[in-house]
Design an enzyme around this catalytic site. Structure first.
Site, mmCIF file in Angstrom:
data_model
loop_
_atom_site.group_PDB
_atom_site.id
_atom_site.type_symbol
_atom_site.label_atom_id
_atom_site.label_comp_id
_atom_site.label_asym_id
_atom_site.label_seq_id
_atom_site.Cartn_x
_atom_site.Cartn_y
_atom_site.Cartn_z
ATOM 1 N N ALA A 160 -17.822 12.809 6.134
ATOM 2 C CA ALA A 160 -17.829 13.787 5.039
ATOM 3 C C ALA A 160 -18.163 13.089 3.720
ATOM 4 O O ALA A 160 -17.776 11.944 3.492
ATOM 5 C CB ALA A 160 -16.475 14.476 4.938
ATOM 6 N N ILE A 207 1.814 9.299 -6.360
ATOM 7 C CA ILE A 207 2.353 10.650 -6.132
ATOM 8 C C ILE A 207 3.372 10.984 -7.229
ATOM 9 O O ILE A 207 3.376 12.099 -7.766
ATOM 10 C CB ILE A 207 2.999 10.741 -4.732
ATOM 11 C CG1 ILE A 207 1.916 10.717 -3.639
ATOM 12 C CG2 ILE A 207 3.848 12.009 -4.600
ATOM 13 C CD1 ILE A 207 2.457 10.576 -2.221
ATOM 14 N N CYS A 217 6.257 21.188 15.584
ATOM 15 C CA CYS A 217 6.230 19.751 15.283
ATOM 16 C C CYS A 217 7.659 19.214 15.152
ATOM 17 O O CYS A 217 8.389 19.179 16.123
ATOM 18 C CB CYS A 217 5.378 19.488 14.048
ATOM 19 S SG CYS A 217 4.878 17.753 13.915
ATOM 20 N N HIS A 237 0.081 22.431 15.019
ATOM 21 C CA HIS A 237 0.421 23.201 13.813
ATOM 22 C C HIS A 237 -0.463 24.442 13.636
ATOM 23 O O HIS A 237 -1.462 24.391 12.912
ATOM 24 C CB HIS A 237 0.217 22.320 12.583
ATOM 25 C CG HIS A 237 1.268 21.279 12.385
ATOM 26 N ND1 HIS A 237 2.461 21.530 11.751
ATOM 27 C CD2 HIS A 237 1.301 19.963 12.724
ATOM 28 C CE1 HIS A 237 3.184 20.411 11.703
ATOM 29 N NE2 HIS A 237 2.506 19.448 12.294
ATOM 30 N N ALA A 247 0.834 -1.212 0.000
ATOM 31 C CA ALA A 247 0.000 0.000 0.000
ATOM 32 C C ALA A 247 0.862 1.253 0.000
ATOM 33 O O ALA A 247 0.521 2.262 -0.627
ATOM 34 C CB ALA A 247 -0.925 -0.011 1.219
ATOM 35 N N GLU A 289 0.266 27.020 11.835
ATOM 36 C CA GLU A 289 0.434 27.512 10.458
ATOM 37 C C GLU A 289 -0.513 26.823 9.482
ATOM 38 O O GLU A 289 -0.771 27.334 8.389
ATOM 39 C CB GLU A 289 1.892 27.326 10.011
ATOM 40 C CG GLU A 289 2.295 25.928 9.571
ATOM 41 C CD GLU A 289 2.516 24.918 10.692
ATOM 42 O OE1 GLU A 289 3.015 23.814 10.408
ATOM 43 O OE2 GLU A 289 2.165 25.218 11.861
ATOM 44 N N ASN A 332 -22.062 12.303 -4.013
ATOM 45 C CA ASN A 332 -21.102 12.606 -2.945
ATOM 46 C C ASN A 332 -20.504 14.005 -3.089
ATOM 47 O O ASN A 332 -20.191 14.659 -2.096
ATOM 48 C CB ASN A 332 -19.966 11.574 -2.951
ATOM 49 C CG ASN A 332 -20.195 10.458 -1.953
ATOM 50 O OD1 ASN A 332 -20.703 10.678 -0.859
ATOM 51 N ND2 ASN A 332 -19.846 9.245 -2.335
#
EC number: 6.3.5.3
Length: 1297
Positions: A678, A316, A1137, A1262, A308, A1264, A722
Site C-alpha cells: 500500500a 500515543i 477474541c 473480529h 521501540a 465487529e 505516496n
C-alpha cells in the site's frame, strides 16, 4: 512468602532456539526445562479454600508436558525493589477474586540446565546473559532467594554539590558522574545562579535542570543562531520550519505549542457513550485531526524491544495529552539500521565494520524492536498502518579520505494521528489552587537521564548510564489512562481537565514544571505523594526517573470529585502531588527527610539559559559516477529485490493489529493476495460517513551523502506521491511532520543540515503551499568506540523522515497498487517527474553494488510536482484509475514488480520511450508513479495529464496480462523475461529468513511455500444470503431497541466498534465496565444481550481472558449475576477474541457449553494480525442463522487463539455436538491446518463455537471490525455500505422479534 510452581514456560521450539543459542556460544548445554514460579507475599497464612483458589488462579496457559526438574537451577525474576507490570495486574486479579490476604504476587522463570560437563563460572555468566534482561531482571541460584523480591529498602537521601566552596570544578565533576550533558555555558549559568541564591544546588535540582534544558527537550540546535562559511544567517532552523506556517496557515488549528499539531478534519457523527446514561450514541460535530511523529533512537540501540515499545507509548501519550484531551487513532513505525547480515543470508554489499559491545546489532534490533512497537500498539488498541524499513552501512569518500556512514545508532520512528473536539484544542487556564495530578503507573528506577543520554552520541556516556536511560512498558496501564481522558473529553464543556502533559524525557521533573510554567503558574509539590514502587529510591530518582504510562494534569479543586469517580471506574491510579501557586516558584517538600529538595524560582529552571551559536563550514565531496562494468541486468534485479528497503516486509506487518477500532479503510496489505505494497494508510472519520484521514511517509536518507537539499526535497516529494491516490482535494490540505536526524558537529554536517532545512522550509514547501506544523530532531546520530586500541566511528547520513497527513473527502476512492485483469483491456502509464534524467546516485542499485554514484534524483520543479498531485486528484475523484503505485526505492522495475505481485498477474512493458540507457531507466529513483487505466479511457487520462503540464513526462509503457511473467523490452530487444512467482519468491526471502529466526520456523516455512503457489486464487467471498438485504429492518421499524451490555474489563480495546455494530442492528448499546458489576452499580438483569469484547484484559496476565474469567468465577457477587444471566432463556451472549477466551473459561456457568475448549498461544508463538478466510458452519447459533456455507474474509488479531482440547475424544465430541460455528478455510475453500490460512494452528481449523441452544456464541475473529464494507482490507466490488458480517448482528436483532 509462599512458592507455587506454575506451568512450563517454554514451548518445544523455544527450547530448541535456546539450545541453538547455547551451541553458538560454545556452551556444553544438553537440555533446558523452564517453568513459571509464583511467589506470594502474604499478610497472613491462607486457609485451604483460599489456597485452592490461588492455585486455580495460577493455573493458566497452554498445556505443555511437565518434567520433574533436574540440573542447575537459574531462577530469573524481576529486579528486587521493583514491582513488575505482571505483578501489579496479577495482584489486582487476586484482590478482585477476594484474596485479600495476599499483599503481592510476583512471577519468575526457573530454568533447569543440564550439561555434558559442569559449567564454569564464566560459562554460567554467558548462559545468564542469554536467559535474562539485565535491565529489569536478576538471576538467583535458589528459589528461596526470591524472598528478596518483597524486601523493602530504606529511602536514600539526596546529596548536594558544593558549588559555593568548590566553584565550577565541583559542577564539572557532577556533570560527568550524573551524566548531565551540560554545555560549558550552562555550567557557568548554574554556578552564577546558585551563587546568587547563596546556597549549594541539590543533585535533584541539577538533574532536573539538565533534563529540562537537554538538546532532546529544548532543541538548542534548531533554535541556535548560525554563521555558515563566515556569513551570519538571518534565520534559525526552527524559524525556517515556521516559515511554512506563515506562508500557508490554511487548515492548521494548532502548531508548535502542544504535544501534537492539529489540522481541520471533517464534520461527522462521533460515536461514544453518553456520559449520563452510558448509552452509545452519535454526536454530530467536527472531528479535527491531530498528528505527531516521535523518534526513540537511543533506547532502541541499547535495548530494542522496550526502546521501540516505549517510543510508541510516548507518542500515543502525546496525542492523548494534546489540548485538554485527544483520542489516538492510528499509528506508524519506521526503522533505519545498519546492515542486517542475516546468518546464512549475508548479501554481497553487506560489509561488517564492527560495533561497540553496549549496543545491539542491526539484526537483533529488527528481530526485537518491531515486536516492541507492535506489542504496545496492539495492547493499547491502536492499529499500526504504516511504516518503512531501510538499511545503510557503507564506506564512502569523505573530505578526509574514507569514512563509514551507517545507522549503528538506529532511527526508530513512532507516529500517528488521532481526533480532537474543536473546544478542546486549546489548553485552559490553570486556576491558583488547582490540584496537580500524576495519572498512571508508579515511579520506578528506570529511564534515568533519558533526555540527556539521547542528546549524546552513542558511546559518550558510561555504559551503565546508557542502560539506566532505557524505560519499560505497560501498555494496558496507558489504555486505562486513555479511558480516563476519553471520559473527560466526552463531557464536552464539563471536561474537568484544565491542562495536561504527557510524562516523557526527564520524567515528572520535566513534566510538572512544564505544566505549571505553560500555565503561567508556580507549583508546590509533595515528593512522597508520588506513587512509588521502589521505596529505596533517592529524591532524585523519584523525581527524575522516566517510568512510563504517566500524564500530569491540572484539575480545579471543585472538579476533583468528578475526576476521582472517573478514575475509580476505570481503575486508573492517580495521585494529587501538588497545588498551583500564583508565584512562579517551584517547591518540592520531602516529608520523609523533612527537607526541601527543590526550592527555586521558575526562571532559573526554564528562564533564558544561554542561546547556542553554531559556526559551520560547507564541505562538498565529489563522488565518482556509478561504475557499471560489473553490473548484469538480471543479477541487479535479484540484488535490488533482496535489499531490505525494497524487499517484502510482512514480518514487520502481521505482528501488528491493523483492524482495531473498526475504522481502518486502508492498511498495508493490498488485494486478494494480501501483498504489503500500500502507498499510504487511510482511516474512516466515523462509522456514519465516508470522510476520513490519510497518512504516508517519505524518506531518501542515503541521498544526503551526495546532496543534502535533494535528500530533503525527495522526502517531501515521496510523501506526496505516496498519498496522492487518495481523495484529498487541494495540495494545501496536506500537513507534514518533519523528523530530522543529524550527526551534529561532524565535519560538513551542520552546514548540510542548514541547507536541507532551508530547501524544505524556505523553498519547496512554500512553493507547494504545504505546512510543517510539527516535527522532532535528534542531533547525535553517531556511534564511537574503541576496538583493539583503535578509535572507530559510524556516522549516520543526515536523515529527514517526512510524514504526510491529510483529511480525506471519500475513503472509497483510494486507489491501490493492485493490478486488475478482470476489467477489460488496460494500459500502464509511467509519469516520470525526473523528466528523463534517470539519475542513479544513491539508489538501491548503487547500494547493492557497494557504490554511491554521483548525481542523485531531485525535485527540480515544484510546479510540476504540484501539477502531478492535482492531476492524480482529478483522476481519482473521477474514478479513472484502476491501480496506482508511486516510484521509489528500486525504481520502475520494482514499481512494476510490486504491482504484478499485488495483482497476481503478468506485465508486458516496453521502455523504448525512456531513453537508450535501460539500466538507468529501470533503476533510477526519480519521483513519479505508474498507473493502470482502462483502454477506453486512455485518451481522457492522457488529456488530463497534459492539462496539468505533464504531457512530456507521461509514457504509455505497457499492458497487464493474466500470466506469470514479467516481460520488459526496449523496442525489439528483450531486457528481462522472468517468472513473476520467481521474482515474488526472491522479494519474500528476507521476510522469510527474519520470520524463521524470530517465530516458529515451521510456520515461516509454510507461509514462504504458500507465496510460491501460482494457483492460489486469493481471498474470495461466497455468500448464501443477500449482503444488501437487512433482515433486522422490520424489527427496527417497530421502534423497540433491546438493551445490549457492551462489556469491558481493564485492557479491553474493541468495545466501541462492537457497540457501533449492535447499534446499527437496532440495539441500545450500553457501556458496562466490570467495575460497575463488581461494585453493584450495574446489574445484568436490565439487559437482553451481553457481549464480551476483544483486547488485552489485565494485559493477558494469568492467560488470555483467564484473569477476567477468574475475577468473575471467584467473586461471589459477579458469579451469581453472570450465572443468572446465562440461565435466562430471553438472553443471548457473544464473546469475541479476548471475550471469546473469557467466556470459554466460564463454560461451567453456561448451559450447553460443557464441551468448549480452551484458547492458548498461537502455533507461530506470535501475535497474528491477518485478514483470513472463514466458512460459516451449520450450527444452532442464532448469530449465524441462514448463513451456513457462506465463505468470506474476516479480521483476525490475537496471540492466543489456538483451540486446545483435552484429547482426540474431546475433539470428536465437539464435532459430533454440532456446535462448531466457524472454521478457517484456505483460498480454495477447504478447512486447513496450513499457516497462515489457519493463523493460530487450531485443530480442525475451529475458530468459533456455540452452545447447544445457540444462544451463546464465541469466536476468535473480529466481525465487529469489518461490519462496514470500507473496513475490509479487500472486498468484492458489488458490496454496498454493509459488509458481509453485518448479517450476524442483524440476525441477533431478528432473534428478539
Amino acid at each position: 512468602m509462599r512458592i507455587l510452581r506454575g506451568s512450563p514456560a517454554l514451548s518445544e521450539f523455544r527450547v530448541n532456539k535456546l539450545l541453538t543459542a547455547c551451541r553458538e556460544q560454545q556452551l556444553p548445554v544438553t537440555g533446558i526445562y523452564a517453568e513459571f514460579m509464583h511467589f506470594a507475599d502474604l499478610k497472613a497464612e491462607l486457609n485451604p479454600q483460599e489456597l485452592e483458589k490461588l492455585e486455580k488462579l495460577l493455573t493458566y496457559g497452554p498445556t505443555i508436558q511437565e518434567h520433574e526438574p533436574q540440573g542447575l537451577l537459574l531462577l530469573v525474576t524481576p529486579r528486587p525493589g521493583t514491582i513488575s507490570p505482571w505483578s501489579s495486574k496479577a495482584t489486582d486479579i487476586a484482590h478482585n477474586c477476594g484474596l485479600h490476604g495476599i499483599k503481592r504476587l510476583e512471577r519468575g522463570t526457573a530454568y533447569y540446565v543440564e550439561a555434558e560437563t559442569a559449567l564454569t563460572a564464566a560459562q554460567i555468566a554467558t548462559l545468564e546473559a542469554l536467559l535474562h534482561d539485565r535491565m529489569m531482571e536478576v538471576v538467583f541460584a535458589e528459589l528461596t532467594d526470591a524472598q528478596q523480591l518483597f524486601s523493602v529498602a530504606e529511602p536514600a537521601p539526596m546529596s548536594q554539590v558544593d558549588v559555593l566552596a568548590g566553584g565550577r570544578r565541583a559542577l564539572e565533576e557532577a556533570n560527568v558522574s550524573l551524566g548531565l550533558a551540560l554545555a560549558e555555558d550552562e555550567i557557568d549559568y548554574l554556578v552564577e545562579s546558585f551563587t546568587k541564591l547563596g546556597r549549594n544546588p541539590n543533585d535533584i535540582e541539577l538533574m532536573m535542570f539538565a533534563q529540562a534544558n537537554s538538546e532532546h527537550c529544548r532543541h538548542k540546535i534548531f533554535n541556535a543562531d548560525w554563521t555558515i562559511d563566515g556569513v551570519k544567517q538571518d534565520k534559525s532552523l526552527f524559524k525556517m520550519i515556521k516559515n511554512t506556517f506563515e506562508q500557508t496557515p490554511d487548515y492548521v488549528l494548532s502548531a508548535y505549542k502542544d504535544n501534537a499539531a492539529v489540522m481541520t478534519g471533517s464534520t461527522v457523527g462521533r460515536f461514544f457513550p453518553d456520559p449520563e446514561s452510558r448509552q452509545y450514541t452519535y454526536h454530530h460535530e467536527d472531528a479535527h485531526i491531530l498528528m505527531k511523529v516521535e523518534t526513540h533512537n537511543h533506547p532502541t540501540a541499547i535495548s530494542p524491544w522496550p526502546g521501540a515499545s516505549t517510543g510508541s507509548g510516548g507518542e500515543i501519550r502525546d496525542e492523548g495529552a494534546t489540548g485538554i484531551g485527544g483520542k489516538p487513532k492510528a499509528g506508524l513505525v519506521g526503522f533505519t539500521t545498519s546492515n542486517l547480515r542475516i546468518p546464512g543470508f549475508e548479501q554481497p554489499w553487506e560489509s561488517d565494520f564492527g560495533k561497540p559491545s553496549r549496543i545491539v546489532n542491526a539484526l537483533d534490533i529488527m528481530l526485537e524492536g518491531p515486536l516492541g512497537g507492535a506489542a504496545f500498539n496492539n495492547e493499547f488498541g491502536r492499529p499500526n498502518l504504516l511504516g518503512y524499513f531501510r538499511t545503510y552501512e557503507e564506506k564512502v569518500t569523505s573530505h578526509a579520505g574514507e569514512e563509514v556512514r551507517g545507522y549503528h545508532k538506529p532511527i526508530m520512528i513512532a507516529g500517528g494521528m488521532g481526533n480532537i473536539r474543536a473546544e478542546h484544542i486549546q489548553k485552559k487556564e490553570i486556576p491558583v489552587g488547582a490540584k496537580l495530578i500524576v495519572l498512571g503507573g508508579p515511579a520506578m528506577n528506570i529511564g534515568l537521564g533519558g533526555g540527556a543520554a539521547s542528546s549524546m552520541a552513542s558511546g559518550q556516556s558510561a555504559e551503565d548510564l546508557d542502560f539506566a536511560s532505557v524505560q519499560r512498558e505497560n501498555p494496558e496501564m496507558e489504555r486505562r489512562c486513555q479511558e480516563v481522558i476519553d471520559r473527560c473529553w466526552q463531557l464536552g464543556d464539563k471536561n474537568p481537565i484544565a491542562f495536561i502533559h504527557d510524562v516523557g524525557a526527564g520524567g515528572i521533573s520535566n513534566a510538572l514544571p512544564e505544566l505549571v510554567n505553560d500555565g503561567d503558574r508556580g507549583g508546590k509539590f509533595q515528593l512522597r505523594n508520588v506513587p512509588n514502587d521502589e521505596p529505596g529510591m533517592s529524591p532524585l530518582e523519584i523525581w527524575c526517573n522516566e517510568s512510563q504510562e504517566r500524564y500530569v494534569l491540572a484539575v480545579a479543586a471543585e472538579d476533583m470529585p468528578l475526576f476521582d469517580a472517573i478514575c475509580q471506574r476505570e481503575r486508573a491510579p492517580y495521585a494529587v502531588v501538588g497545588e498551583a501557586t500564583e508565584e512562579r516558584h517551584l517547591t518540592l517538600e520531602d516529608s520523609h527527610f523533612a527537607n526541601t529538595p527543590i526550592d527555586m524560582p521558575m526562571d532559573i529552571l526554564l528562564g533564558k539559559p544561554p542561546k547556542m551559536h553554531r559556526e559551520a563550514s560547507t564541505l562538498k565531496v565529489s563522488s565518482p559516477a556509478l561504475e557499471r562494468s560489473g553490473i548484469e541486468l538480471n543479477e541487479a534485479v535479484d540484488r535490488v529485490l533482496r535489499l531490505p528497503a525494497v524487499a517484502e516486509k510482512t514480518f514487520l506487518i502481521t505482528i501488528g493489529d491493523r483492524s482495531v477500532t473498526g475504522l481502518v479503510a486502508r492498511d498495508q496489505m493490498v488485494g486478494p493476495w494480501q501483498v504489503p505494497v500500500a502507498n499510504c494508510a487511510v482511516t474512516a472519520a466515523s462509522f456514519d460517513s465516508y470522510h476520513g484521514e490519510a497518512m504516508s511517509m517519505g524518506e531518501r536518507t542515503p541521498v544526503a551523502l551526495l546532496d543534502f537539499g535533494a535528500s530533503a526535497r525527495l522526502a517531501v516529494g515521496e510523501a506526496i506521491t505516496n498519498i496522492a491516490a487518495t481523495d484529498i482535494g487541494e495540495l494545501k490540505r496536506i500537513k507534514l511532520s518533519a523528523n530530522w536526524m543529524s550527526p551534529a558537529g561532524h565535519p560538513g554536517e551542520d552546514a548540510g543540515l542548514y541547507e536541507a532545512v532551508k530547501a524544505v522550509g524556505e523553498e519547496l514547501c512554500p512553493a507547494l503551499g504545504i505546512t510543517i506544523p510539527v516535527g522532532k530532531d535528534s542531533m547525535s546520530m553517531k556511534t564511537k568506540w574503541q576496538e583493539n586500541g583503535e578509535q572507530k566511528e559510524v556516522t549516520s547520513p543526515l536523515s529527514l523522515i517526512i510524514t504526510a497527513f491529510a483529511r480525506v473527502e471519500d475513503i472509497r476512492k483510494t486507489v491501490t497498487p493492485q493490478l486488475r485483469t478482470d476489467l477489460g483491456e488496460t494500459s500502464l502509464i509511467l509519469i516520470d517527474l525526473g523528466n528523463g534524467q534517470n539519475r542513479l546516485g544513491a539508489t538501491a542499485l548503487a547500494q547493492v553494488y557497494k557504490q554511491l554514484g554521483d548525481k542523485p534524483a531531485d525535485v527540480d520543479n515544484a510546479a510540476q510536482l504540484k501539477g502531478f498531485f492535482d492531476a492524480v486528484q482529478t483522476l481519482v475523484r473521477n474514478d479513472k484509475l484502476v491501480a496506482y503505485h508511486d516510484k521509489g526505492d528500486g525504481g520502475l522495475l520494482v514499481t512494476l514488480a510490486e504491482m504484478a505481485f499485488a495483482g497476481h498477474c503478468g506485465i508486458k512493458a516496453n521502455i523504448e520511450t525512456l531513453g537508450d540507457d535501460a539500466l538507468a531507466a529501470l533503476f533510477n529513483e526519480e519521483l513519479g508513479a505508474v498507473v493502470q487505466v482502462k483502454n477506453d479511457e486512455l485518451n481522457a487520462v492522457l488529456a488530463t495529464l497534459a492539462a496539468h503540464g505533464l504531457e512530456a513526462c507521461a509514457h504509455v509503457i505497457g499492458e497487464v496480462e493474466a500470466s506469470d511473467r514479467l516481460l520488459i523490452t526496449c523496442g525489439e530487444e528483450v531486457l528481462i523475461e522472468r517468472s513473476r512467482t520467481e521474482l515474488r519468491t526472491i522479494w519474500a526471502e528476507m521476510t522469510h529468513k527474519m520470520q524463521a529466526l524470530r517465530d516458529n520456523s515451521a510456520c515461516a516455512d509454510q507461509e514462504f511455500a504458500a507465496k510460491q503457489d501460482n494457483r492460489d486464487p486469493g481471498l474470495n467471498a461466497k455468500l448464501t444470503y443477500d449482503v444488501q438485504a437487512d433482515v433486522a429492518a422490520p424489527y427496527i421499524a417497530k421502534g423497540v431497541r433491546p438493551k445490549m451490555a457492551i462489556l469491558r474489563e481493564q485492557g479491553v480495546n474493541s468495545h466501541v466498534e462492537m457497540a457501533a455494530a449492535f447499534d446499527r442492528a437496532g440495539f441500545d448499546a450500553v457501556d458496562v465496565h466490570m467495575s460497575d458489576i463488581l461494585t453493584g452499580q450495574t446489574v445484568l438483569d436490565a439487559y437482553q444481550g451481553l457481549v464480551a469484547c476483544g483486547g488485552f484484559s489485565y494485559g493477558d496476565v494469568l492467560g488470555a481472558g483467564e484473569g477476567w474469567a477468574k475475577s468473575i468465577l471467584f467473586n461471589a457477587q459477579a458469579r451469581e449475576q453472570f450465572e443468572q444471566f446465562f440461565q435466562r432463556k430471553d438472553t443471548f451472549s457473544l464473546g469475541v477474541c479476548n471475550g471469546c477466551q473469557m467466556l470459554s473459561n466460564l463454560r461451567d456457568l453456561i448451559p450447553g457449553a460443557e464441551l468448549w475448549p480452551r484458547f492458548v498461544r498461537n502455533e507461530s508463538d506470535r501475535f497474528e494480525a491477518r485478514f483470513s478466510l472463514v466458512e460459516v458452519q451449520k450450527s444452532p447459533s442464532l448469530f449465524f442463522s441462514e448463513m451456513a456455507g457462506s465463505r468470506m474474509p474476516i479480521a483476525v488479531s490475537h496471540g492466543e487463539g489456538r483451540v486446545e482440547v483435552r484429547d482426540a475424544q474431546h475433539l470428536a465430541a465437539i464435532e459430533q455436538s454440532g456446535t462448531v460455528a466457524i472454521r478457517f478455510v484456505d483460498n480454495f475453500g477447504q478447512p486447513t491446518q496450513a499457516y497462515p490460512s489457519n493463523p493460530n494452528g487450531s485443530p480442525n481449523a475451529i475458530t468459533g463455537l456455540t452452545t447447544q441452544d445457540g444462544r451463546v456464541t464465541i469466536m476468535m475473529p473480529h466481525p465487529e471490525r469489518v461490519f462496514r464494507t470500507v473496513a475490509n482490507s479487500w472486498h468484492p466490488d458489488n458490496w454496498g455500505e454493509n459488509g458481509a458480517w453485518m448479517r450476524m448482528f442483524q440476525n441477533a436483532r431478528k432473534y428478539f422479534g
